[in-house]
Design a protein around this motif. Sequence first.
Motif, PDB file in Angstrom:
ATOM      1  N   GLY A   1      69.198  22.039  59.878  1.00  0.00           N
ATOM      2  CA  GLY A   1      69.911  22.372  58.641  1.00  0.00           C
ATOM      3  C   GLY A   1      69.045  22.813  57.475  1.00  0.00           C
ATOM      4  O   GLY A   1      69.572  23.159  56.413  1.00  0.00           O
ATOM      5  N   LEU A   2      67.723  22.809  57.620  1.00  0.00           N
ATOM      6  CA  LEU A   2      66.883  23.266  56.493  1.00  0.00           C
ATOM      7  C   LEU A   2      66.972  24.794  56.363  1.00  0.00           C
ATOM      8  O   LEU A   2      67.185  25.490  57.352  1.00  0.00           O
ATOM      9  N   PRO A   3      66.802  25.324  55.160  1.00  0.00           N
ATOM     10  CA  PRO A   3      66.923  26.775  54.986  1.00  0.00           C
ATOM     11  C   PRO A   3      65.783  27.557  55.630  1.00  0.00           C
ATOM     12  O   PRO A   3      64.681  27.036  55.800  1.00  0.00           O
ATOM     13  N   CYS A   4      66.089  28.796  55.973  1.00  0.00           N
ATOM     14  CA  CYS A   4      65.076  29.664  56.596  1.00  0.00           C
ATOM     15  C   CYS A   4      64.791  30.801  55.621  1.00  0.00           C
ATOM     16  O   CYS A   4      65.170  31.947  55.850  1.00  0.00           O
ATOM     17  N   ILE A   5      64.177  30.452  54.501  1.00  0.00           N
ATOM     18  CA  ILE A   5      63.924  31.452  53.452  1.00  0.00           C
ATOM     19  C   ILE A   5      62.429  31.533  53.218  1.00  0.00           C
ATOM     20  O   ILE A   5      61.779  30.515  52.963  1.00  0.00           O
ATOM     21  N   LEU A   6      61.906  32.754  53.290  1.00  0.00           N
ATOM     22  CA  LEU A   6      60.480  32.957  53.040  1.00  0.00           C
ATOM     23  C   LEU A   6      60.289  33.212  51.548  1.00  0.00           C
ATOM     24  O   LEU A   6      60.882  34.133  50.986  1.00  0.00           O
ATOM     25  N   THR A   7      59.479  32.359  50.896  1.00  0.00           N
ATOM     26  CA  THR A   7      59.183  32.545  49.473  1.00  0.00           C
ATOM     27  C   THR A   7      57.736  33.051  49.359  1.00  0.00           C
ATOM     28  O   THR A   7      57.092  33.309  50.370  1.00  0.00           O
ATOM     29  N   ASP A   8      57.241  33.128  48.109  1.00  0.00           N
ATOM     30  CA  ASP A   8      55.848  33.552  47.927  1.00  0.00           C
ATOM     31  C   ASP A   8      54.855  32.422  48.231  1.00  0.00           C
ATOM     32  O   ASP A   8      53.649  32.654  48.302  1.00  0.00           O
ATOM     33  N   ASP A   9      55.348  31.196  48.404  1.00  0.00           N
ATOM     34  CA  ASP A   9      54.450  30.059  48.690  1.00  0.00           C
ATOM     35  C   ASP A   9      53.677  30.279  49.986  1.00  0.00           C
ATOM     36  O   ASP A   9      54.201  30.910  50.906  1.00  0.00           O
TER      37      ASP A   9
END
Length: 277
Positions: free
Chosen positions: A76-84
């Motif tokens: 259930g965790l999001p699958c979003i790529l950020t700049d981190d």
Amino acid sequence: MSDPWKESFDHAVAVARKAGVVIRDALQNEVKVMTKSSSVDLVTQTDQRVEKIIISSVKEKFPTHSFIGEESVAAGLPCILTDDPTWIIDPVDGTTNFVHGFPFVAVSIGFAVNKELEFGVVYSCIEDKMYTGRKGKGAFCDGEKLEVSDVKEIRKSMIISELGSNRDEETVSKIFSTMKKILCIPVHGLRGSGTAATNMCLVASGAVEAFFEIGIHCWDVAAGAVIVTEAGGVLLDVDGGPWDLMSRRMMSANNKTIADRLIKEIDVFPAERDDVV
Ligand code: IPD
């Protein structure tokens, strides 16, 4: 600092090796199989355990880094790529192989910063082969430099694709019609190891000219993407456009001539992006 991600890379290699030992040991015991999106999308306690081992070890050393892990996303965790700085992890790539004792299983760890892949580590743990790639620094297998093949004629090529875990009849028909068209070009052969990460390392090693698939996830290919490009290969979308890590579509090849020729034969079908919220 000239080499800011060296410590992270070294840690990825060490933790991938440690994870591979856990997977090899688990193969000696009875494997308890569970399912995810469908009855053929398999997961085991080893997938979950190995992901926890990798993430906790990285968190301890790099507490500010982010993660996209196959089993964390399934939970259930999001699958979003950020700049981190982000670790993109498939703890057991080739879970179906693992369940059946088919001897190709890989730990795949990609690492991105500002949404750009910096390094990839693929440990093919049953073969005991450590593949690595770092942006601008080449790709290696157990210390040996990797180079893609120089074949330009499609009729002299060997190609990898996979059947995936989608059993929708229309999708399966498109996968088979694509494979039939490619086989009848004709190419020398069509193969599949059952792990996308290993398939990409085979492109990087020059053992095959290309690997393509629709339906893979970012954690299957993030590490392999760096290894293929650092070995001199190309990555494209299956429609010939630029490759997008979250698109679930991938053409990886030794050169653009081979990639473009294969792309002409691909019957594209829809696959929902990884980063849909
Ligand atoms: C799978 C493998 C397989 C590919 C599937 C992937 P998993 O990963 O990479 O080769 O065909 O699309 O999902 O589920 O074993 O980590």
